[in-house]
Scaffold this motif. Structure first.
Motif, PDB file in Angstrom:
ATOM      1  N   ARG A   9       0.851  -1.203   0.000  1.00 16.79           N
ATOM      2  CA  ARG A   9       0.000   0.000   0.000  1.00 16.79           C
ATOM      3  C   ARG A   9       0.881   1.244   0.000  1.00 16.79           C
ATOM      4  N   LEU A  10       1.937   1.241   0.789  1.00 18.26           N
ATOM      5  CA  LEU A  10       2.865   2.370   0.865  1.00 18.26           C
ATOM      6  C   LEU A  10       3.538   2.626  -0.486  1.00 18.26           C
TER       7      LEU A  10
ATOM      8  N   THR B  98       0.868   4.056  -2.939  1.00 21.31           N
ATOM      9  CA  THR B  98       0.538   5.435  -2.560  1.00 21.31           C
ATOM     10  C   THR B  98       1.673   6.384  -2.923  1.00 21.31           C
TER      11      THR B  98
ATOM     12  N   ARG C  88       1.746   6.928  -6.696  1.00 22.12           N
ATOM     13  CA  ARG C  88       0.670   7.837  -7.127  1.00 22.12           C
ATOM     14  C   ARG C  88       0.997   9.284  -6.788  1.00 22.12           C
ATOM     15  N   GLU C  89       1.433   9.516  -5.563  1.00 23.81           N
ATOM     16  CA  GLU C  89       1.726  10.889  -5.129  1.00 23.81           C
ATOM     17  C   GLU C  89       2.869  11.494  -5.931  1.00 23.81           C
TER      18      GLU C  89
ATOM     19  N   VAL D 188      -1.392   0.664  -9.614  1.00 22.43           N
ATOM     20  CA  VAL D 188      -1.993   2.000  -9.499  1.00 22.43           C
ATOM     21  C   VAL D 188      -3.225   2.081 -10.400  1.00 22.43           C
TER      22      VAL D 188
ATOM     23  N   GLU E 107      -6.169   0.203  -8.886  1.00 18.07           N
ATOM     24  CA  GLU E 107      -6.701   0.996  -7.785  1.00 18.07           C
ATOM     25  C   GLU E 107      -7.512   2.183  -8.317  1.00 18.07           C
TER      26      GLU E 107
END
Length: 190
Positions: free
Chosen positions: A16-17, A20, A23-24, A64, A67
């Motif tokens: 998950r990290l 995330t 994506r960021e 990604v 998701e």
């Protein structure tokens, strides 16, 4: 909690990290800035840890994209559900789709523009891809008539994607976006 359960939970948290952080970073600097070296530094793990979760950047981008499709499906479902009638549903879903692409350009690129190793339009496609397409399909279903519903849905999706992509890339002026969207909605809701 067993050791195995704890390890599985920690592995899921690391995955998950990674997603995330990718994506960021992509939203802040574009996908060219997202490298395994950069991600490893961002999440403070070594590159081998990233490779223990994903085969490489393509797999991270695919995760990604999956998701993102889940998020898009949820937003489209909500837009369709709040519609009083099918014509309003087309308008709400079209606006939602365009807004999603506009708010999350790097995520949208991972989902629908960049090459990713995902089996789109096949039974093997991950569930979120089917769900997002399904929301578009149910939106245009009332207007299908004699048309094949899958082909009509693909055409609607293609038109939305084309409008969004051409505008984002400066091929179509942004100030005419609402007018183009209105024309498309009228064509699909008559």
């Amino acid at each position: 909690m067993s050791i195995q359960s704890r390890r599985e939970r920690e592995r899921a948290e690391r995955e998950r990290l990674i997603i995330t952080a990718a994506r960021e970073l992509a939203e802040a600097e574009g996908w060219d800035a997202v490298t395994t070296r950069r991600l490893a530094a961002e999440i403070e793990y070594s590159q081998p840890v990233l490779y223990s979760h994903f085969k490489g950047m393509d797999a991270i981008m695919a995760a990604v994209a999956v998701e993102g499709c889940a998020e898009l499906a949820a937003e489209l479902r909500e837009a369709r559900a709040k519609s009083a009638d099918p014509a309003e549903g087309v308008a709400n879903v079209a606006a939602c789709y365009a807004g999603f692409a506009d708010r999350r350009p790097a995520l949208y690129d991972a989902m629908f523009t960049n090459a990713v190793d995902l089996p789109f339009a096949t039974p093997e496609a991950p569930a979120p891809l089917h769900e997002a397409f399904g929301e578009l399909r149910e939106t245009v279903r009332p207007f299908a008539g004699e048309d094949d519903i899958e082909v009509l849905t693909e055409t609607f999706w293609s038109a939305m994607h084309g409008l969004v992509t051409l505008m984002r890339n400066g091929r179509l002026p942004r100030e005419q976006h609402d007018s183009r969207l209105a024309v498309l909605i009228r064509r699909f809701s008559n």
